[in-house]
Each structure stands twice: as structure tokens, then as C-alpha cells.
Design a protein around this motif. Structure first.
Motif, PDB file in Angstrom:
ATOM      1  N   TRP B  23       0.832  -1.213   0.000  1.00 18.84           N
ATOM      2  CA  TRP B  23       0.000   0.000   0.000  1.00 18.84           C
ATOM      3  C   TRP B  23       0.865   1.262   0.000  1.00 18.84           C
ATOM      4  N   LEU B  24       2.007   1.214   0.708  1.00 20.29           N
ATOM      5  CA  LEU B  24       2.920   2.359   0.665  1.00 20.29           C
ATOM      6  C   LEU B  24       3.440   2.553  -0.759  1.00 20.29           C
ATOM      7  N   LEU B  26       1.938   1.552  -3.534  1.00 19.69           N
ATOM      8  CA  LEU B  26       0.836   2.019  -4.391  1.00 19.69           C
ATOM      9  C   LEU B  26       0.595   3.523  -4.188  1.00 19.69           C
ATOM     10  N   ALA B  27       0.765   3.978  -2.935  1.00 21.80           N
ATOM     11  CA  ALA B  27       0.595   5.411  -2.659  1.00 21.80           C
ATOM     12  C   ALA B  27       1.617   6.216  -3.467  1.00 21.80           C
ATOM     13  N   VAL B  30       0.577   6.335  -7.119  1.00 21.73           N
ATOM     14  CA  VAL B  30      -0.497   7.303  -7.370  1.00 21.73           C
ATOM     15  C   VAL B  30       0.112   8.687  -7.606  1.00 21.73           C
ATOM     16  N   MET B  31       1.130   9.024  -6.807  1.00 23.33           N
ATOM     17  CA  MET B  31       1.772  10.329  -6.975  1.00 23.33           C
ATOM     18  C   MET B  31       2.570  10.389  -8.277  1.00 23.33           C
ATOM     19  N   GLY B  34       0.072  10.738 -10.897  1.00 26.25           N
ATOM     20  CA  GLY B  34      -0.549  12.044 -10.667  1.00 26.25           C
ATOM     21  C   GLY B  34       0.289  13.163 -11.279  1.00 26.25           C
ATOM     22  N   ALA B  35       1.598  13.082 -11.114  1.00 20.50           N
ATOM     23  CA  ALA B  35       2.490  14.103 -11.670  1.00 20.50           C
ATOM     24  C   ALA B  35       2.401  14.106 -13.193  1.00 20.50           C
ATOM     25  N   PHE B  37      -0.209  13.048 -14.983  1.00 21.53           N
ATOM     26  CA  PHE B  37      -1.535  13.584 -15.350  1.00 21.53           C
ATOM     27  C   PHE B  37      -1.513  15.108 -15.268  1.00 21.53           C
ATOM     28  N   SER B  38      -0.836  15.634 -14.248  1.00 19.28           N
ATOM     29  CA  SER B  38      -0.705  17.079 -14.099  1.00 19.28           C
ATOM     30  C   SER B  38       0.012  17.670 -15.324  1.00 19.28           C
ATOM     31  N   LEU B 271      -4.237  -1.661  -9.361  1.00 15.36           N
ATOM     32  CA  LEU B 271      -3.792  -0.276  -9.577  1.00 15.36           C
ATOM     33  C   LEU B 271      -3.517  -0.031 -11.062  1.00 15.36           C
ATOM     34  N   LEU B 274      -6.728   0.504 -12.559  1.00 20.11           N
ATOM     35  CA  LEU B 274      -7.250   1.810 -12.138  1.00 20.11           C
ATOM     36  C   LEU B 274      -6.644   2.945 -12.971  1.00 20.11           C
ATOM     37  N   PHE B 278      -8.496   5.773 -16.075  1.00 18.59           N
ATOM     38  CA  PHE B 278      -8.392   7.219 -16.284  1.00 18.59           C
ATOM     39  C   PHE B 278      -7.675   7.556 -17.596  1.00 18.59           C
TER      40      PHE B 278
END
Lengths: 127, 286
Positions: B23-24, B26-27, B30-31, B34-35, B37-38, B271, B274, B278
Motif C-alpha cells: 500500500w505504501l 501504491l501510494a 499514485v503520486m 498524478g504528476a 496527469f498534471s 492499480l 485503475l 483514467f
């Protein structure tokens, strides 16, 4: 045995009960239904992409409704995957604590992205 | 030395350690996405009006790949459920389907990539642009598929279903015409078929490139996002395969530990699914 250890052992037993063979057996149909819902959601995403929502939703052309609709459907699908396939709706507090940081920093990243767009000084040349 | 809490949950977290670990990880994933996608948002919003490409990718292929990944997520969770119910045989069947789905996804993705690498834009010395797929059988010039894009010697280049623009796009309108592209994989396939092929001499070419990551900001972010995602598909599939095949003996010795490994690899796989949920609308539809 200390109180905290007693509490922890109780929660472990609870976890075992949650993921016992009998409990898992009950969830199999749920997994199949969620898979079906995700596939229907995919069809819905494609269908929605070819409809101009700006024509009949408030705001008209000034609001990009297609982006909003696509993201809403994607978020709903994402919730099904994370919530049920990854069992996040019945997870331990420790995982929620870790993910709270992720949610915060992810939201901050997206907020900064959108904020920088609105405050951008870039002027595109009108050719 | 035995690693503690590899099987039994740790009293304070209530979890076996690998689950906290994944989970750490996967967190952090996500970032990472996320970067990117940004970056995508900023590139798209920063593009001059009318110049961001639409329908460059085949929606049907993207949709099939989405369904393939969703199906693989279902089989991953069912394989874990089978192990929980003590049905090792069923687990193996479900994970075999997962691996087949991963292979199908990569095959479709490589087909899409190959299409982009065969798609070229030639800027000619007379100011016009020829855009389309190179017919390699009829082409006699040596046309590189990778940077640097330089032509030497003589010969001709034959472009199938060429989209010919008389003037290099300096206006949004001209640009929009180029943005359409011939892309026979897209919904404009029928229109593209009506376009004639075009022959170009090497001496006529001023500059050119294919639709690789270097072509424009759209292909750059498209290849970065989908390439990183594809690496995750390959990595996840290798781990699932290792647990499924070479490491299957662990099940006999320690079934709980084995089931935990399947759960952890499954969390990673979800993940990957997931992220694609998107990526598909963002790159193919919007």
C-alpha cells in the motif's frame, strides 16, 4: 497480556472472520457483478464522449461538460475497483492513515495544477 | 533469520507486513502517475486553440483494451478468492486467464504503437505538407523510424492515403486540417481510403518525422503515459507468472503465505487497471 495486545488479537480474529472461506464464497458473485458494472461503465464512457453535453447543460460552451462527465464516470469505476477489488471499504485503519496522506498530496497537486492554469501569463499568438 | 509478520498480522497494524508495504508503494505510484496527469493537463491547456489533436487514437482498440484489463482484474480477485476457499486448481485457471489478458493488452498496444511509428509528416521545400502512413514496399528511399530524421541519397517515398496540405499550418484552421490526420485506424478510416497515395522524392523533403514521442507534445505525453503504464502491465504480469508457475511450490509448504503473495500482486494489478480507467478517456476520448 496488555490491553492493546488483546485489542489487536481481537481485530486479527475479526479480519480472519472477514476473509474466511465462507465469507469469500459469498463475495464471488459480487466480484462478477462489479466486473460487469465496470464494463457497462466503459461503454457509457465511450457513449458519453460522442454527445455534446454543452448543448443542453447549464453554462453551455463555457463549461466543458464532456470532461466533467468522463471524469465522473472514471471516478465511479475507480471507486468500484479500489473499494471492492482492493477491499478498501473494509480495510484496516493503518491503510487509511497511509492513504489519507496520498489523498491530501494528490489533491494538492491537482489544485496547484488548476491554480497555475488560471494564473498563467501565457498569451498565445493570434496568427 | 525469519522475517517477522510475513504471514501473521502484526498486532499493532492488524496486517501482515507485505500488505503495508504494497500500500505504501501504491501510494507512491499514485503520486507518480498524478504528476504525469498534471503534466498532461498543463500541456493540453497550454496548447494554442485548435491545435490539440482529437481522435488520433482508435477508440475501439482502446475500449477493447479497457475491457481486457477489467476482465483481468476480475480474474485476479477470483483467483485470490479461490485460494481462500482452498481451490488451487481454480486459482491457476483464473491467473492463466489474467496472464492471457495481459498478453492481449500488450499485443493491442504494440499494434497501436507500430501504427504511430509508420505514420509520418513530411514538410516539403515548396511549403506543403504530406501526412500519412509510409508504404514500405513501394518506398525506395531509406526512411528512418527513429531520431535523427535525416534523409540521404536518392529515392522515392510513397505515402498511403496521403493528407496533403498546400501550406504549412501557420493558422489554427490549417493546423486543424493537419490534426485530422489520415489515421486509417480511426473513425475517419473510410475517408482516408478515398485519399490517393502520394509519391515524394527525397530531394523535395525539407523536414520530417514520424508520430513517435518526438512529434509533438501530444505524442510525447501519450507515449510517456501509456509507455509507463505498459511497463507496469509487463512488470505485474511477470510477478503474477512467477507466483503462478515457478514459485507455486510455496502453496504446499505455506498456503497462507502463498495466498498473501497472490493478494499483494493482485493489489498491484488492480492499480494498473485503475490507472488505465483514467488514461482511456483522457487520451482516447476527450
Amino acid at each position: 497480556m496488555s490491553n492493546s495486545m488483546q485489542h489487536a488479537e481481537h481485530s486479527v480474529a475479526h479480519d480472519d472472520h472477514d476473509h474466511s472461506a465462507e465469507e469469500v464464497r459469498k463475495h464471488v458473485n459480487r466480484y462478477l457483478l462489479i466486473g460487469l458494472a465496470l464494463m457497462i461503465g466503459t461503454g457509457l464512457t465511450v457513449w458519453a464522449a460522442f454527445i455534446d453535453f454543452g448543448k443542453f447543460l447549464p453554462g453551455g460552451e463555457s463549461v466543458n461538460w464532456n470532461v466533467i462527465v468522463a471524469l465522473i464516470i472514471a471516478c465511479a469505476k475507480g471507486f468500484l475497483v479500489v473499494g471492492f477489488f482492493m477491499h478498501l471499504i473494509s480495510e484496516k485503519k493503518m491503510i487509511y492513515s497511509v492513504l489519507a496522506f496520498t489523498v491530501f498530496f494528490f489533491a494538492a497537486l491537482m489544485y496547484l495544477t488548476i491554480w497555475s492554469m488560471e494564473h498563467s501569463n501565457i498569451v498565445h499568438l493570434q496568427q | 533469520m525469519e522475517i517477522p509478520y510475513a504471514v501473521k498480522p502484526r498486532p499493532d497494524t492488524g496486517l501482515y507486513n507485505a500488505k503495508v508495504g504494497i500500500w505504501l508503494f501504491l501510494a507512491s505510484e499514485v503520486m507518480l502517475f498524478g504528476a504525469l496527469f498534471s503534466s498532461y493537463i498543463l500541456l493540453r491547456v497550454g496548447a494554442p486553440a485548435g491545435t490539440w489533436p482529437h481522435h488520433w487514437l482508435n477508440v475501439i482498440l482502446g475500449m477493447i483494451n479497457t475491457i481486457v484489463l477489467i476482465a483481468s482484474s476480475v480474474t485476479v480477485v477470483l483467483s485470490w478468492a479461490s485460494l481462500k476457499m482452498g481451490q488451487f486448481g481454480r486459482y491457476r485457471v483464473f491467473q492463466a486467464i489474467t496472464l492471457l489478458c495481459a498478453l492481449t493488452f500488450m499485443l493491442i498496444k504494440s499494434f497501436e504503437y507500430r501504427d504511430k511509428f509508420n505514420h509520418y509528416e513530411f514538410q516539403l521545400k515548396d511549403g506543403s505538407v504530406v501526412d500519412g502512413h509510409v508504404d514500405w514496399e513501394k518506398t525506395t528511399a531509406k526512411v528512418p523510424k527513429w531520431i535523427p530524421f535525416k534523409l540521404s541519397g536518392e529515392g522515392k517515398i510513397v505515402v498511403e492515403h496521403a493528407n496533403v496540405i498546400s501550406k504549412y499550418p501557420t493558422t489554427a484552421e490549417n493546423h486543424a486540417q493537419l490534426m485530422e490526420g489520415p489515421a486509417p485506424l480511426s473513425k475517419e478510416a473510410k475517408e482516408a481510403e478515398e485519399r490517393p497515395e502520394k509519391e515524394i522524392e527525397v530531394s523535395q523533403v525539407k523536414a520530417f518525422s514520424n508520430y513517435g514521442p518526438w512529434h509533438n507534445t501530444y505524442t510525447a505525453i501519450y507515449f510517456t503515459l501509456t509507455g509507463l503504464h505498459a511497463l507496469h502491465v509487463v512488470g505485474g504480469a511477470i510477478v503474477i507468472f512467477m507466483i503462478w508457475g515457478p514459485l507455486a511450490g510455496v502453496y504446499r509448504k505455506d498456503p497462507v503465505r502463498y495466498t498473501n503473495r497472490v493478494e499483494v500482486s493482485g493489489l498491484f494489478w488492480h492499480l494498473v487497471d485503475l490507472v488505465w480507467i483514467f488514461l482511456f478517456p483522457v487520451l482516447y476520448l476527450l
